[in-house]
Design an enzyme around this catalytic site. Structure first.
Site: not given
Ligand code: FAD
Ligand code: NAD
Length: 400
Positions: A11, A171, A375
């Protein structure tokens, strides 16, 4: 005639939007819809850097599933998925099993370590509500401990390392660096005692992103005391800190791991062919060779043909996949042709803490307050899509 069972796993962004769309696309007589999730709440993964640094309550980032989905139409099962038995069309859960006619896999991602030892033992790497709570409590404890620790032993207590200068790492450090002055004041600690490092393996922070915006972000974060170590892969995490590929050691009591993600381990455990836990999906989002299984969100690998590289896994794409998936399920049940999924990338905006952010939307570059406004609007838009204006009022962010 028996109603087909549609089973949705996870979810998150993908699972919630699929479930919500299906209740609109199908009538109660068309199918049984079941949603399985580990918790009875849904959280916005994209907000988790804020509660992790302590700048937002974790309560703001989550909501009860029953408060946003129509559970008279969807059967919700709180349980953990253990394995998908494709041949038997069954999903094994920790506390039972479920059969399906159609399966939607939206189990999200797990931290990628690239084989670096010590990550699971010594770094904080879980981008979940409980993971965020743990980092926040640990950070505050390090501050609380400082003045009670002998001088010669306490330096590394206030050293914070973020591994990876991707969007997650940037972030998170944005939020932490914004909060440090308040923590220093609260715990009577001079600000210069705090050291914040962002360590990145690639030759640039936010590799591939607009260089002018990257410079803006780095300058801003450096002005708040963050030190970047670029072109410095981490080769090991230890109890003491990290060891770089160069052999140098940086000591820190807190290492936050943000070096990227791989698809849920359930994918590989269930025998799907995958690359880093992600299944290269067919154009209609089904798993190759499986007419009854859709893969969405971070578990799906989708190639951007223009550059012949995978699209980065994002919530933006997960939500769009969910829309297509719901429409394709309707076509399978009620007739019609299946749609090809084509992402419509609107841009990327990243927060930098406080009222700062950077982003590209369409062809426009955004900095500072205007990016911050955008944002917050993106965050609120998701709430609107999921739960309408009521959910925005309850959980939304003030864009100003
Ligand atoms: P998720 O949203 O991660 O959901 C997966 C769900 O599955 C969760 O509810 C989890 O509890 C559940 N689940 C997992 N394993 C199991 C299991 N075995 N059994 C039952 N339930 C389970 N993307 C953007 O586009 N814009 C952003 O600004 C952005 N910011 C981000 C900031 C952070 C800090 C991080 C970590 C990621 C960010 N991302 C962003 C990436 C984005 O969050 C993911 O790409 C997105 O959440 C993927 O959606 P999903 O539905 O695949 O998985
Ligand atoms: P990412 O793959 O975008 O970045 C990971 C970074 O870690 C890379 O720059 C990589 O070179 C570095 N790295 C890898 N191995 C390393 C090592 N051993 N030592 C030091 N650096 C190393 O991953 P993320 O930031 O976790 O993001 C995951 C996904 O979520 C991405 O698709 C990203 O676009 C998305 N995301 C989007 C937003 C947003 O749109 N605001 C915010 C957070 C995450």
């Amino acid at each position: 005639m028996k109603k087909p069972n549609i089973l949705i796993l996870g979810a998150g962004y993908g699972g919630m939007i699929t479930a919500s769309r299906l209740t609109k696309e199908l009538s109660a007589n068309d199918a049984n819809i079941t949603l399985v999730n580990k918790h009875d709440y849904h959280y916005q993964t994209t907000w988790l850097h804020e509660p992790a640094a302590g700048t937002l309550s974790p309560e703001k980032t989550r909501m009860e599933i029953k408060s946003v989905l129509d559970l008279s139409r969807i059967k919700f099962v709180k349980d953990e998925v253990v394995e998908i038995k494709r041949e038997e069309k069954k999903v094994l859960l920790k506390n039972g099993e479920l059969e399906y006619d159609y399966l939607v896999v939206g189990l999200g991602s797990e931290p990628e370590t690239f084989g670096v030892p010590g990550v699971h033992e010594f770094a904080f790497s879980k981008w979940t509500v409980n993971g965020a709570r743990e980092v926040k409590e640990h950070i505050e404890y390090m501050f609380a401990k400082y003045n009670n620790t002998p001088e010669e032993e306490r330096d590394q207590l206030l050293n914070f390392i973020v591994a990876g200068a991707g969007f997650t790492g940037i972030e998170f450090i944005g939020e932490l660096s914004e909060r440090v002055p308040e923590l220093c004041s609260h715990y009577d600690i001079p600000k210069e005692k705090v050291k914040m490092y962002v360590i990145e393996a690639a030759p640039s922070a936010l590799p591939g992103f607009d260089p002018e915006l990257v410079e803006y972000a780095m300058n801003l974060l450096e002005s708040r005391g963050v030190e970047f170590k670029i072109n410095c892969p981490i080769k090991e995490v230890t109890e003491e800190g990290v060891i770089l590929a160069s052999g140098d050691e940086i000591k820190a009591a807190t290492v936050v791991w943000a070096t990227g993600v791989r698809g849920s381990s359930i994918i590989e455990k269930s025998g799907f062919e995958a690359m880093r836990g992600r299944i290269k999906v067919e154009p209609d989002l089904r798993a190759p060779g499986h007419d009854d299984i859709f893969i969405i969100g971070d578990c799906a690998l989708l190639i951007n043909e223009e550059i012949n590289r995978p699209y980065p896994p994002t919530a933006q794409i997960a939500m769009q996949m969910a829309d297509t998936c719901a429409q394709n399920l309707k076509a399978l049940l009620k007739g019609g042709s299946l749609k090809t999924f084509k992402p419509d990338i609107k841009g990327t905006v990243a927060s930098l803490g406080g009222k700062q952010a950077i982003g590209v939307v369409g062809s426009r570059k955004l900095f500072g307050a205007s990016a911050n406004f955008m944002k917050k609007m993106i965050d609120n838009r998701y709430l609107f899509l999921l739960g309408g204006p009521g959910l925005v009022m309850k959980k939304g962010k003030n864009p100003l």
